[in-house]
Write a protein that holds these residues in place. Structure first.
Motif, PDB file in Angstrom:
ATOM      1  N   ARG A 152      -5.542   6.049  11.557  1.00  0.00           N
ATOM      2  CA  ARG A 152      -4.211   5.177  11.109  1.00  0.00           C
ATOM      3  C   ARG A 152      -3.913   5.809  11.430  1.00  0.00           C
ATOM      4  O   ARG A 152      -2.577   5.220  11.994  1.00  0.00           O
TER       5      ARG A 152
ATOM      6  N   TYR B  38      -2.183   5.072   2.851  1.00  0.00           N
ATOM      7  CA  TYR B  38      -2.316   4.023   4.748  1.00  0.00           C
ATOM      8  C   TYR B  38      -2.084   5.545   5.205  1.00  0.00           C
ATOM      9  O   TYR B  38      -2.652   5.413   6.044  1.00  0.00           O
TER      10      TYR B  38
ATOM     11  N   GLU C 245       0.773  -1.314  -0.199  1.00  0.00           N
ATOM     12  CA  GLU C 245       0.328  -0.331  -0.502  1.00  0.00           C
ATOM     13  C   GLU C 245       0.576   1.343  -0.049  1.00  0.00           C
ATOM     14  O   GLU C 245       1.937   1.329   0.757  1.00  0.00           O
TER      15      GLU C 245
ATOM     16  N   THR D  94       3.544  -1.132   8.916  1.00  0.00           N
ATOM     17  CA  THR D  94       3.630   0.260   9.432  1.00  0.00           C
ATOM     18  C   THR D  94       4.371   0.567   7.893  1.00  0.00           C
ATOM     19  O   THR D  94       5.412  -0.487   8.299  1.00  0.00           O
TER      20      THR D  94
ATOM     21  N   TYR E 192       2.632   5.072   0.824  1.00  0.00           N
ATOM     22  CA  TYR E 192       2.069   5.618   2.234  1.00  0.00           C
ATOM     23  C   TYR E 192       0.666   7.249   1.789  1.00  0.00           C
ATOM     24  O   TYR E 192       0.379   6.974   2.594  1.00  0.00           O
TER      25      TYR E 192
END
Length: 326
Positions: free
Chosen positions: A163, A157, A152, A205, A154
């Motif tokens: 999140r 994200y 994914e 992350t 950033y």
């Protein structure tokens, strides 16, 4: 060059989103400096005295949602048109009619939009690290969703409220140190290592891809303390809300699809910066999209934080360009 640089002055001025905090140094034609993510006015600490010494009124703002500027609660308060209105309000609050605007990272996009929407106020535009791409094209969220395959991007994200905050805010200082290192020359991951612009899977992350080891040479402990102190106090939501408005911006600016920036312009990027390499086609299109381009540079061996990694070089590029403006 004067022996003693003029002192810096902090002040708050009224703007549509509340108040904008700015730091000012020098006298002369106004040059407005707009930072990116995740930074604040302090990212221009090397430029303020250099521009002041060259005869300019250098003003670095905290963008809405950052530092000591107001941070409205509504997500859509961070759409591009609002940030452009803040910049125009700052110019007028300082008693000026026009300014040169220079931005880095998100600040480059904000500076470009300010020049596009308010050519009556912004007479020249400088873009650092992020090339100009005219409004238009596919919806941004659709573009980002297709990037990275199983990983994914950033920007995607960052778009879901709460999140990224959950990743960053438990250890703001450590996260910032890792993020700055991940995009800096000398500390960024080696080619072939997992790319820190992407996260893996729904529980991934960004931080797990940040490099381990010492901070980049440009980032002293005191510098990191300044950035960490600001974000520990404000949280990250105001800063991240910029990413959460990209589809709104696409709609708001649809009438300007394909529009060039016609003012005198400058671009400078880092040769190792993904913002420069991924957008190489945008740089090649400058004869069409930036017809007023006077100065364009890609600094070999430089990462993303260009005005902090290479302050002397960037100061020279900026002061030479400003000196040549009509």
């Amino acid at each position: 060059m004067p022996q003693h640089a003029p002192e810096t002055t902090h002040r708050l001025v009224p703007a549509p989103g509340g108040r904008i905090h700015l730091v000012e140094q020098g006298t002369g034609p106004l040059v407005l400096l707009v930072h990116g993510f995740p930074e604040c006015w302090y990212s221009w600490r090397h430029q303020l005295p250099a521009l002041a010494a060259a005869g300019h009124r250098a003003v670095a703002v905290d963008v809405r949602g950052y530092g000591r500027s107001s941070a409205p609660a509504a997500v859509d308060a961070y759409r591009m048109t609002e940030l452009v209105a803040d910049n125009a309000a700052v110019v007028h609050a300082l008693g000026e009619d026009t300014a040169v605007i220079i931005g880095h990272d998100w600040g480059a996009n904000i500076a470009a939009a300010s020049a596009l929407l308010r050519p009556d106020v912004f007479r020249a535009v400088g873009l650092l690290s992020v090339p100009y791409t005219p409004p238009g094209g596919p919806r941004p969220s659709d573009v980002f969703a297709r990037m990275g395959g199983d990983e994914e991007f950033y920007v995607s994200y960052f778009q879901r409220p709460g999140r990224a905050e959950a990743e960053i805010e438990p250890d703001v200082r450590g996260w910032l140190a890792g993020f700055y290192a991940a995009l800096s020359a000398g500390t960024m991951p080696a080619p072939g290592a997992p790319d820190p612009h992407f996260v893996s899977g729904p529980t991934g992350t960004l931080r797990e891809r940040f490099p381990l080891g010492p901070p980049p040479a440009w980032l002293g402990e005191r510098d990191l303390d300044v950035y960490a102190g600001e974000f520990e106090r404000t949280g990250l939501t105001g800063a991240l809300n910029r990413y959460r408005n990209m589809d709104r911006d696409w709609e708001d600016l649809a009438a300007h699809e394909g529009a060039p920036l016609t003012q005198p312009s400058l671009f400078a990027g880092g040769g190792l910066d993904a913002s420069t390499t991924w957008l190489a086609d945008a740089i090649e299109a400058y004869p069409v999209t930036l017809p007023g381009l006077m100065s364009s540079h890609v600094l070999d061996g430089c990462g993303h934080w260009i005005q902090q990694e290479r302050p002397a070089e960037v100061n020279r590029l900026l002061t030479d360009w400003l000196a040549g403006l009509p």
